[in-house]
Design a protein around this motif. Structure first.
Motif, mmCIF file in Angstrom:
data_model
loop_
_atom_site.group_PDB
_atom_site.id
_atom_site.type_symbol
_atom_site.label_atom_id
_atom_site.label_comp_id
_atom_site.label_asym_id
_atom_site.label_seq_id
_atom_site.Cartn_x
_atom_site.Cartn_y
_atom_site.Cartn_z
ATOM 1 N N HIS A 106 0.794 -1.219 0.000
ATOM 2 C CA HIS A 106 0.000 0.000 0.000
ATOM 3 C C HIS A 106 0.831 1.276 0.000
ATOM 4 O O HIS A 106 0.517 2.223 -0.703
ATOM 5 N N ARG A 107 1.908 1.319 0.823
ATOM 6 C CA ARG A 107 2.560 2.589 1.092
ATOM 7 C C ARG A 107 4.059 2.512 0.870
ATOM 8 O O ARG A 107 4.700 1.471 1.069
ATOM 9 N N HIS A 108 4.612 3.637 0.478
ATOM 10 C CA HIS A 108 6.057 3.828 0.394
ATOM 11 C C HIS A 108 6.672 3.710 1.783
ATOM 12 O O HIS A 108 6.067 4.095 2.778
ATOM 13 N N ALA A 109 7.878 3.193 1.858
ATOM 14 C CA ALA A 109 8.572 3.137 3.142
ATOM 15 C C ALA A 109 8.824 4.544 3.678
ATOM 16 O O ALA A 109 9.010 5.499 2.911
ATOM 17 N N GLY A 134 8.955 -2.074 -5.453
ATOM 18 C CA GLY A 134 9.023 -0.621 -5.438
ATOM 19 C C GLY A 134 9.841 -0.153 -4.260
ATOM 20 O O GLY A 134 10.845 -0.777 -3.894
ATOM 21 N N ASP A 135 9.423 0.918 -3.609
ATOM 22 C CA ASP A 135 10.155 1.470 -2.465
ATOM 23 C C ASP A 135 9.466 1.056 -1.165
ATOM 24 O O ASP A 135 8.954 1.895 -0.410
ATOM 25 N N ALA A 136 9.464 -0.225 -0.900
ATOM 26 C CA ALA A 136 8.857 -0.730 0.322
ATOM 27 C C ALA A 136 9.381 -2.132 0.583
ATOM 28 O O ALA A 136 9.814 -2.829 -0.336
ATOM 29 N N TYR A 137 9.300 -2.528 1.843
ATOM 30 C CA TYR A 137 9.634 -3.892 2.223
ATOM 31 C C TYR A 137 8.355 -4.636 2.607
ATOM 32 O O TYR A 137 8.260 -5.253 3.667
ATOM 33 N N HIS A 138 7.360 -4.572 1.730
ATOM 34 C CA HIS A 138 6.103 -5.275 1.980
ATOM 35 C C HIS A 138 6.235 -6.732 1.551
ATOM 36 O O HIS A 138 6.684 -7.038 0.452
#
Length: 214
Positions: A106-109, A134-138
């Protein structure tokens, strides 16, 4: 599936004649050439290093068959283009040719509390063959064979990266988003996070322009 590494966060994936390009941003010198060969472009979020808005808009204008998938902010920036620009969110799935893509996260880190976090989605391609976060560790709720691991940037932390790899449990890890690291930095990332480091899985570095099978 063939993976072509481009500079920074951009990769191209090709299978059975279908070609996807993920995150062609302004820090990727050959982004225009990559997009020119794509059937679809996937954007994780609207930051300039992942989304060259002018380039993608021009490609949509020039190529009536091109499709683009991204967050609501990305879709709003581009406009509909006769329904070829699609806003996606976690839980969505779509097909491009013979390739299935599912959307996760859902969200950027967080960079800093003073800097807003935009929406950020990850793409799990071809039933777990490759995941681009992308820019996250999901952590996606599905098995991942090849994880594309961001290793540099204002939001990245090697400790969090190690925990991320441990949680995902991929068979293979390839560095992306590594443009801000020197050769020594990339090697340090591989040593700390890799097979003899915190995760027990080799961390591969692929030169921009090179291809690997995944």
């Amino acid at each position: 599936m063939k993976l072509t590494k481009h500079a920074h966060a951009c990769v191209a994936l090709e299978k059975d004649g279908t070609r996807l390009v993920i995150d062609p941003g302004t820090l990727t010198p050959d982004a225009a050439e990559a997009v020119a060969r794509a059937d679809a472009v996937l954007i994780t979020h609207e930051h300039f290093d992942h989304f060259d808005e002018q380039l993608v808009a021009a490609a949509l204008q020039d190529r009536p068959g091109l499709r683009v998938y991204g967050t609501a902010a990305v879709a709003a920036a581009l406009g509909s283009h006769d329904g070829r620009v699609h806003a996606v969110a976690a839980g969505d799935t779509f097909d491009v040719g013979s390739v299935t893509v599912s959307v996760h996260g859902h969200r950027h880190a967080l960079i800093h509390p003073d800097i807003p976090c935009p929406d950020n989605v990850g793409y799990l391609v071809d039933e777990g063959t490759v995941h681009h976060p992308g820019d996250a560790y999901h952590v996606p709720d599905a098995p991942v064979r090849t994880l594309l691991l961001p290793t540099s940037g204002p939001w990245t932390k090697f400790g969090e990266a190690a925990d991320y790899v441990r949680a995902v449990k991929p068979e293979r890890v390839i560095q992306i988003h590594e443009l801000m690291l020197s050769d020594l930095g990339r090697q340090s990332a591989a040593n700390l996070l890799g097979e003899k480091g915190l995760t027990g899985i080799p961390i591969e570095y692929v030169d921009p322009g090179a291809d690997v099978q995944v």
